[in-house]
Every structure is written in C-alpha cells, then in structure tokens.
Motif scaffolding. Structure first.
Motif, PDB file in Angstrom:
ATOM      1  N   LEU A   7     -23.100  15.232  12.936  1.00 44.24           N
ATOM      2  CA  LEU A   7     -22.897  14.116  12.017  1.00 44.24           C
ATOM      3  C   LEU A   7     -23.783  12.928  12.388  1.00 44.24           C
ATOM      4  O   LEU A   7     -24.278  12.218  11.506  1.00 44.24           O
ATOM      5  CB  LEU A   7     -21.426  13.690  12.037  1.00 44.24           C
ATOM      6  N   PHE A   8     -23.991  12.714  13.689  1.00 41.30           N
ATOM      7  CA  PHE A   8     -24.837  11.613  14.139  1.00 41.30           C
ATOM      8  C   PHE A   8     -26.270  11.798  13.644  1.00 41.30           C
ATOM      9  O   PHE A   8     -26.880  10.860  13.106  1.00 41.30           O
ATOM     10  CB  PHE A   8     -24.799  11.530  15.661  1.00 41.30           C
ATOM     11  N   PHE A   9     -26.830  12.980  13.801  1.00 46.10           N
ATOM     12  CA  PHE A   9     -28.188  13.227  13.329  1.00 46.10           C
ATOM     13  C   PHE A   9     -28.261  13.195  11.815  1.00 46.10           C
ATOM     14  O   PHE A   9     -29.267  12.752  11.240  1.00 46.10           O
ATOM     15  CB  PHE A   9     -28.704  14.563  13.867  1.00 46.10           C
ATOM     16  N   SER A  10     -27.207  13.640  11.150  1.00 41.11           N
ATOM     17  CA  SER A  10     -27.172  13.541   9.688  1.00 41.11           C
ATOM     18  C   SER A  10     -27.190  12.080   9.251  1.00 41.11           C
ATOM     19  O   SER A  10     -27.892  11.704   8.304  1.00 41.11           O
ATOM     20  CB  SER A  10     -25.927  14.244   9.152  1.00 41.11           C
ATOM     21  N   GLY A  11     -26.436  11.234   9.969  1.00 46.13           N
ATOM     22  CA  GLY A  11     -26.433   9.810   9.660  1.00 46.13           C
ATOM     23  C   GLY A  11     -27.772   9.169   9.924  1.00 46.13           C
ATOM     24  O   GLY A  11     -28.235   8.322   9.145  1.00 46.13           O
ATOM     25  N   GLN A 251     -21.643   6.423   6.612  1.00 44.84           N
ATOM     26  CA  GLN A 251     -21.442   7.420   5.564  1.00 44.84           C
ATOM     27  C   GLN A 251     -21.097   8.787   6.143  1.00 44.84           C
ATOM     28  O   GLN A 251     -20.134   9.434   5.713  1.00 44.84           O
ATOM     29  CB  GLN A 251     -22.706   7.521   4.707  1.00 44.84           C
ATOM     30  N   GLN A 252     -21.849   9.238   7.137  1.00 46.12           N
ATOM     31  CA  GLN A 252     -21.661  10.582   7.656  1.00 46.12           C
ATOM     32  C   GLN A 252     -20.480  10.674   8.619  1.00 46.12           C
ATOM     33  O   GLN A 252     -19.680  11.615   8.541  1.00 46.12           O
ATOM     34  CB  GLN A 252     -22.949  11.042   8.348  1.00 46.12           C
ATOM     35  N   LEU A 253     -20.346   9.715   9.522  1.00 47.77           N
ATOM     36  CA  LEU A 253     -19.238   9.762  10.479  1.00 47.77           C
ATOM     37  C   LEU A 253     -17.908   9.481   9.789  1.00 47.77           C
ATOM     38  O   LEU A 253     -16.892  10.131  10.075  1.00 47.77           O
ATOM     39  CB  LEU A 253     -19.464   8.763  11.608  1.00 47.77           C
ATOM     40  N   GLY A 254     -17.899   8.501   8.872  1.00 47.31           N
ATOM     41  CA  GLY A 254     -16.666   8.219   8.143  1.00 47.31           C
ATOM     42  C   GLY A 254     -16.234   9.404   7.298  1.00 47.31           C
ATOM     43  O   GLY A 254     -15.052   9.773   7.266  1.00 47.31           O
ATOM     44  N   GLY A 255     -17.203  10.029   6.621  1.00 42.55           N
ATOM     45  CA  GLY A 255     -16.875  11.197   5.810  1.00 42.55           C
ATOM     46  C   GLY A 255     -16.498  12.396   6.648  1.00 42.55           C
ATOM     47  O   GLY A 255     -15.681  13.224   6.227  1.00 42.55           O
ATOM     48  N   GLY A 256     -17.093  12.503   7.842  1.00 39.87           N
ATOM     49  CA  GLY A 256     -16.812  13.665   8.676  1.00 39.87           C
ATOM     50  C   GLY A 256     -15.497  13.592   9.409  1.00 39.87           C
ATOM     51  O   GLY A 256     -14.855  14.619   9.660  1.00 39.87           O
ATOM     52  N   ASN A 261     -13.747  13.287   1.248  1.00 36.86           N
ATOM     53  CA  ASN A 261     -13.943  13.074  -0.185  1.00 36.86           C
ATOM     54  C   ASN A 261     -14.367  11.650  -0.526  1.00 36.86           C
ATOM     55  O   ASN A 261     -14.695  11.357  -1.666  1.00 36.86           O
ATOM     56  CB  ASN A 261     -12.659  13.409  -0.953  1.00 36.86           C
ATOM     57  N   MET A 262     -14.341  10.759   0.467  1.00 36.59           N
ATOM     58  CA  MET A 262     -14.713   9.365   0.254  1.00 36.59           C
ATOM     59  C   MET A 262     -15.983   9.012   1.028  1.00 36.59           C
ATOM     60  O   MET A 262     -16.211   7.849   1.345  1.00 36.59           O
ATOM     61  CB  MET A 262     -13.558   8.449   0.681  1.00 36.59           C
ATOM     62  N   ARG A 263     -16.798   9.998   1.315  1.00 38.08           N
ATOM     63  CA  ARG A 263     -17.988   9.793   2.144  1.00 38.08           C
ATOM     64  C   ARG A 263     -18.875   8.679   1.599  1.00 38.08           C
ATOM     65  O   ARG A 263     -19.386   7.842   2.345  1.00 38.08           O
ATOM     66  CB  ARG A 263     -18.778  11.101   2.223  1.00 38.08           C
ATOM     67  N   GLU A 264     -19.080   8.647   0.285  1.00 40.02           N
ATOM     68  CA  GLU A 264     -19.979   7.668  -0.318  1.00 40.02           C
ATOM     69  C   GLU A 264     -19.422   6.249  -0.262  1.00 40.02           C
ATOM     70  O   GLU A 264     -20.172   5.282  -0.438  1.00 40.02           O
ATOM     71  CB  GLU A 264     -20.274   8.040  -1.781  1.00 40.02           C
ATOM     72  N   ALA A 265     -18.123   6.107  -0.021  1.00 40.30           N
ATOM     73  CA  ALA A 265     -17.519   4.769  -0.038  1.00 40.30           C
ATOM     74  C   ALA A 265     -17.691   4.029   1.280  1.00 40.30           C
ATOM     75  O   ALA A 265     -17.685   2.790   1.305  1.00 40.30           O
ATOM     76  CB  ALA A 265     -16.030   4.878  -0.372  1.00 40.30           C
ATOM     77  N   PHE A 266     -17.851   4.743   2.385  1.00 41.33           N
ATOM     78  CA  PHE A 266     -17.878   4.089   3.698  1.00 41.33           C
ATOM     79  C   PHE A 266     -19.058   3.128   3.878  1.00 41.33           C
ATOM     80  O   PHE A 266     -18.883   2.051   4.471  1.00 41.33           O
ATOM     81  CB  PHE A 266     -17.856   5.142   4.802  1.00 41.33           C
ATOM     82  N   PRO A 267     -20.278   3.443   3.401  1.00 40.72           N
ATOM     83  CA  PRO A 267     -21.349   2.449   3.535  1.00 40.72           C
ATOM     84  C   PRO A 267     -21.046   1.154   2.794  1.00 40.72           C
ATOM     85  O   PRO A 267     -21.346   0.062   3.296  1.00 40.72           O
ATOM     86  CB  PRO A 267     -22.563   3.163   2.934  1.00 40.72           C
TER      87      PRO A 267
END
Length: 291
Positions: A7-11, A251-256, A261-267
């Motif tokens: 998730l870190f590298f994805s972020g 976005q990635q850590l919050g969603g992971g 289902n709320m991944r896009e909301a965290f940023p």
C-alpha cells in the motif's frame, strides 16, 4: 508488513502522478498568476497521445512517453495562445474560466478522436513485479516513482540554477517590475504553459496502465493536484510534491486499512483537515518557486 509495503508503494505511485500535475499548476501560477483549470483535459489527452503512438505507429511504450512530452508541449503552446494570451489583461477569474473551457474543449476533441469508450494502455513492463519485504511491487510503479523524481529534480535545478528560473522567480515576486527590467514575460508564459502541459500529459500516460483510459480520467488527478498545491502553500516546489505524496498515501493506506469502499474520500478528508488547521498550507505561501 507486506500489505503495508504494497500500500505504501501504491500511495507513492499515485502521489507521484499527482505531483506531476501539481508541479505544472504551481509553475504556471508563478509565471502567469493563472490557475490552469485545463489540466484535467491535458491529463486525459496525454494518455490518448501515448495510446496513439502505440496503436497507430507501433512505437515502444517508453518511446511514446517521450513523444507525449513533445506533443503535449505543443498543445500547451496552443492553449496559451488561445485561452490565455487574448485575456492576459483581464481579471483572473476570466482567465480561469477560459482555461476551464479549454479543458472541456480538449475532452470533447478526444471524444471525437477516439470515442467515449474506455481504452487500455499497457505498461512497458507488463505485469512484472519486484519483490520487496514480501510484497509484490509492480515494476511500472517503480518506473513512475523514478521518472517523477528525475523530472522534479530537473525542474528544481532549472528553476533554481538557470537564468530562466531566475526570471520566473522574478515574475513571481513582482510581475510589473520584472517587465520593466526587460524580462520577456510573454515568452516565459509560453514556455511555462508548454512545461505544465507536458507534465500533465506525462502524468496521464503514466496513469493509464493503472486504470481505464477515458477522456475524463484527468478530473480526479487535477482536483487532488490543486489540493496538493494548496497544502504546499502554492509556494515551495517540494511542498507541493510532499502534499501530493501525502494525498496518495492517505488514499491507499486509508482505503487499505480503514474503509476500502471510501478510498477516494481519504485524500479530500486530509485536504479538509490541513486547510482547516493551516489555511496558508503546510509550508506557508512563498513568492518564488524554490527548494
């Protein structure tokens, strides 16, 4: 641990793409005092230019990235002549709306060019991965992160060590005084539009392998890039990059870990918190683009 690393590298990857868009927004704002709302169209167009290079000319994917930078630079020159130059003495809101209209026009042209159906642009590395601490990291992610680092470092050196960079910083400090000192303000506007367009187009080409290629794919990256620029105080180049990476990680850590289902909301939640606590940005506003 492997999940966190993945998730870190994805972020970092997502944040790198946001950085490319945000850096273009920042540099153009410093050189012209214009917030370029056409970035969403430029991101999408960049993806389609890369697709065009592989689909119509059979170019290697890495070569299409270089082609995308050049073609999008030309698009930036055209955008400056059409959406900015005739209105440079008008109110900033007028120019903002003009660039926004330019972005929608670009999306419309892409739809006429390739249609609204999603396309697929593969990665030059296919599905190859790199094992690190038990996590499988896509090689394309490492390519995106490395490319962004090289480009941002190059831009930082250019804007801190060259005459061109000193002129842009002079314009950012006082545009009227810079003009009186003989600095070619209008020519610099052309150049920075080209640079901002190229970085946005490259962001679209690098983003496309991770998602469907659509004419509207640039909307979310542009919104988050604006957020990153605000978080960075619309001043320091590295502040904007750090803001972009922070949004990508959120976005990635919050969603992971919290709500998939709320991944896009965290940023956007992180943006809201930062702006509420520090309206001037994490690093405060600066008058020049510098490290």
């Amino acid at each position: 641990m492997s999940k966190f690393v993945a998730l870190f590298f994805s972020g970092l990857t997502v944040g790198s793409i946001y950085s490319l868009v945000a850096v273009g927004i920042l540099l153009l704002y410093k050189a012209t005092s214009v917030v370029n709302a056409a970035q969403f169209g430029l991101v999408g167009l960049g993806g389609y230019v890369a697709f065009w290079g592989t689909d119509s000319f059979g170019l290697p994917l890495v070569a299409t990235y270089a082609m995308t930078i050049v073609v999008m630079g030309v698009v930036g020159l055209i955008l400056e002549r059409v959406a900015y130059a005739p209105l440079r003495n008008r109110a900033h809101e007028t120019v903002l709306l003009s660039t926004l209209a330019g972005g929608f026009a670009i999306v419309g042209l892409v739809v006429l060019w390739y249609g609204p159906e999603p396309r697929n642009l593969p990665s030059p590395f296919g599905f190859d991965t790199f094992k690190f601490m038990g996590a499988a990291i896509p090689q394309h992610s490492l390519f995106v992160i490395g490319t962004t680092m090289v480009l941002v470092l190059s831009l930082a050196l250019m804007f801190n060590r060259t005459q061109f960079g000193r002129q842009v910083r002079a314009i950012a400090a006082d545009r009227d005084t810079a003009r009186l000192q003989g600095i070619p303000v209008n020519r610099l506007s052309l150049i920075t539009f080209a640079v901002a367009s190229s970085t946005a187009g490259l962001a679209g080409a690098l983003l496309a392998p991770f998602s469907a290629l659509t004419p509207q794919m640039g909307f979310t990256p542009m919104l988050l890039a604006f957020g990153a620029a605000i978080m960075g105080g619309f001043g320091r180049l590295w502040g904007v990059v750090i803001g972009s990476v922070a949004l990508g990680l959120a976005q990635q850590l919050g969603g992971g870990y919290i709500l998939p289902n709320m991944r896009e909301a965290f940023p956007f939640l992180l943006m809201f918190i930062v702006i509420a606590v520090r309206p001037e940005g994490l690093f405060g506003g600066e008058a020049s683009v510098r490290l």
